[in-house]
Design an enzyme around this catalytic site. Structure first.
Site, PDB file in Angstrom:
ATOM      1  N   LYS A 176      43.863  23.014  12.972  1.00 55.20           N
ATOM      2  CA  LYS A 176      42.445  23.017  13.348  1.00 55.20           C
ATOM      3  C   LYS A 176      41.935  21.603  13.071  1.00 55.20           C
ATOM      4  CE  LYS A 176      38.562  23.234  12.247  1.00 55.20           C
ATOM      5  NZ  LYS A 176      37.576  22.140  12.554  1.00 55.20           N
ATOM      6  N   GLU A 251      43.743  17.923  -0.307  1.00 57.64           N
ATOM      7  CA  GLU A 251      43.582  16.467  -0.359  1.00 57.64           C
ATOM      8  C   GLU A 251      42.100  16.199  -0.137  1.00 57.64           C
ATOM      9  OE1 GLU A 251      45.809  14.389  -1.128  1.00 57.64           O
ATOM     10  OE2 GLU A 251      47.730  15.325  -0.685  1.00 57.64           O
ATOM     11  N   CYS A 285      39.398   8.286   2.362  1.00 59.17           N
ATOM     12  CA  CYS A 285      39.355   9.024   1.091  1.00 59.17           C
ATOM     13  C   CYS A 285      39.764   8.126  -0.067  1.00 59.17           C
ATOM     14  CB  CYS A 285      40.251  10.242   1.167  1.00 59.17           C
ATOM     15  SG  CYS A 285      41.893   9.841   1.728  1.00 59.17           S
ATOM     16  N   GLU A 384      30.987  10.067  -3.768  1.00 56.50           N
ATOM     17  CA  GLU A 384      31.722   9.503  -2.647  1.00 56.50           C
ATOM     18  C   GLU A 384      30.722   9.252  -1.513  1.00 56.50           C
ATOM     19  OE1 GLU A 384      34.436  11.998  -0.338  1.00 56.50           O
ATOM     20  OE2 GLU A 384      35.855  10.353  -0.534  1.00 56.50           O
TER      21      GLU A 384
END
Ligand code: NAD
Length: 482
Positions: A176, A251, A285, A384
């Protein structure tokens, strides 16, 4: 351009007539649509993958030898390499990333399939010493059907590392992709079919996370889930997986530090530190989003970083500048919100890059920003941001550097810049994260190097041979001699 799901080696319409707009982030204009996948579409894809792998690994994909699987993967790697420019163009238009970055992503995708294709027939178990009269062995078997939820920032690379490892281990995959970046993955599934992958080995269902993504996570026919994305969504995926005891690899995000000690080679360090935050416009990331600098060289480092930041330009992918636009309006708003809030808190801005005059005003362009003296507890130091924003702060000694570096909820990657060999090891061992780079950052991508986080950055490892082990189940067989 209307894209359907790719299931059973064919384009298939969804169970819902609704479509999702595909927007070019460099202009803000819509240029196509994607099928809005539902639980019924996911069920169709899972059934197809189950048939490919077979209940006892006797399906058209499941019964291939490891060498045959590896050969198909190598063919796909070669086909992607031949079409590097085509894949780069698809990705640049879909995500806004600069053509330079998009080409690197397509190269890495091919490299993952090459690496895992080559590894497929080197994955084996052991024989174990046991009591007299027994032979005991272990076998590494595939999980069966694995689900892969991919984010929009590096669709090709993340597809390469999760789907590549899973296919090599013998699983069939249902993918997906992110609703903002599905085109390269759809093209890849089509290409895999063209070069001979059996139907169902690789199915792609497009759609929103809370619909198609949630349905994939909850589907009882999925034997393992690999999720790459935000920490918040990762928690939802892990909860859904836990309800049916499905193994999951997460992750997630990061707030990765670069530690610059006063004996660092700044000529070597500074270009890498800048690149680590502006690559993919900061939507990485493992972006090095905090730079911790020893007090004695703090002003020099800031001055030299500022010079570099002022030269950074954001513009359309075709101009091949340092950065493209951010992926969508939502991300643009989030990043801008962090910058505005930091300025309102009077955190000093040292330097800003610029947006190229040819950039469309409706595109999602954000100039790079360097902040200094960022308080350790501020949002700029803890959250983040996922944009080209670097937070600089000073430290006095090694102990403080380690404390600051480890002082967030995340633990993905760290960079350490020092020429002192003993310190390199001391600091590397003291950092709580999945990867430490000494006098470099990212080791140029490192397909071979296991990658993943601790704490809110997730768990499980992708990349390298380690990832292959995660996509297998170890079975022990003990034979008592007659
Ligand atoms: P996101 O979590 O919003 O979306 C990621 C994927 O999850 C998308 O495909 C989305 O459709 C899907 N999703 C959303 N809600 C879902 C749900 N309820 N159930 C199942 N699937 C769902 O993240 P994003 O904004 O697309 O990506 C950015 C984030 O990804 C950042 O936090 C970044 O750090 C992280 N990321 C991590 C890594 C890594 O390897 N650690 C790599 C790339 C990105």
């Amino acid at each position: 351009m209307q894209k359907q799901h790719f299931i059973d080696n064919a384009w298939q319409g969804g169970s819902s007539p609704e479509m999702i707009a595909v927007v070019d982030p460099s202009t803000g204009t819509t240029f196509g649509s994607l099928a809005r996948g539902t639980a019924a579409d996911i069920a169709r894809a899972v059934a197809s993958s189950r048939a490919a792998v077979g209940d006892t690994f006797d399906g058209p994909w499941g019964r291939l030898s490891a060498a045959q699987r590896g050969r198909l993967m190598m063919r796909l790697a070669a086909a992607v390499t031949e079409r590097n420019e085509e894949f780069a163009q698809i990705e640049a238009r879909d995500t806004g990333k600069s053509m330079k970055t998009a080409r690197v992503d397509a190269t890495a995708l091919a490299r993952y399939f090459e690496y895992y294709g080559g590894a497929a027939d080197k994955l084996h178990g052991d024989t174990l010493p046991y009591e007299h009269g027994y032979t005991v062995l272990t076998i590494r078997e595939p999980h069966g059907v694995t689900g892969h939820i991919v984010p929009w920032n590096y669709p090709m690379q993340i597809f390469g590392r999760t789907v590549g490892a899973s296919l090599a281990a013998g699983n069939a995959c249902v993918v997906k992709p992110a609703e903002d970046a599905s085109l390269s993955i759809l093209r890849l599934a089509e290409l895999a079919a063209e070069i001979g992958f059996p139907a169902g080995a690789l199915n792609v269902v497009t759609g929103y996370g809370h619909e198609a993504g949630a349905a994939l996570t909850a589907h009882p026919g999925i034997d393992h889930i690999s999720f790459t994305g935000s920490t918040v969504t990762g928690r939802l995926v892990a909860e859904a997986a836990a309800k049916r005891h499905c193994p999951v690899t997460l992750e997630l995000g990061g707030k990765s530090p670069q530690l610059v000690f006063d004996d660092a080679d700044l000529d070597q360090a500074l270009p890498v530190i800048v690149n680590a935050i502006i690559q993919n416009a900061g939507q990485t990331c493992s972006a090095g989003s905090r730079v911790l600098v020893q007090r004695g060289i703090y002003e020099t480092v800031l001055e030299r970083l500022a010079e570099r930041f002022r030269a950074l330009r954001a513009g359309p992918p075709v101009l091949e500048l340092e950065m493209g636009p951010l992926v969508n309006e939502k991300q643009y708003g989030l990043v801008k919100g962090f910058i505005d809030a930091a300025e309102a808190e009077r955190i000093p801005v040292v330097a800003r890059g610029s947006v190229h005059p040819e950039a469309a005003s409706a595109g999602y362009y954000q100039a790079a920003v360097l902040f200094r003296d960022v308080p350790h507890t501020s949002a700029l130091a803890q959250k983040e941001i996922f944009g080209p924003v670097l937070a600089a702060m000073p430290f006095e000694d090694e102990a403080e550097a380690i404390r600051l570096a480890n002082g967030t909820d995340y633990g993905l990657v760290a960079g350490v810049w020092t020429r002192d060999g003993a310190r390199q090891f001391r600091v590397a061992r003291a950092l709580r994260c999945g990867q430490v780079f000494i006098n470099n950052y990212g080791a140029g991508g490192g397909v071979e190097l296991p990658f993943g986080g601790v704490k809110s950055s997730g768990h499980g490892r992708e990349k390298g041979f380690e990832a292959l082990l995660g996509f297998t189940v170890l079975k022990t067989i003990a034979i008592k001699h007659g």
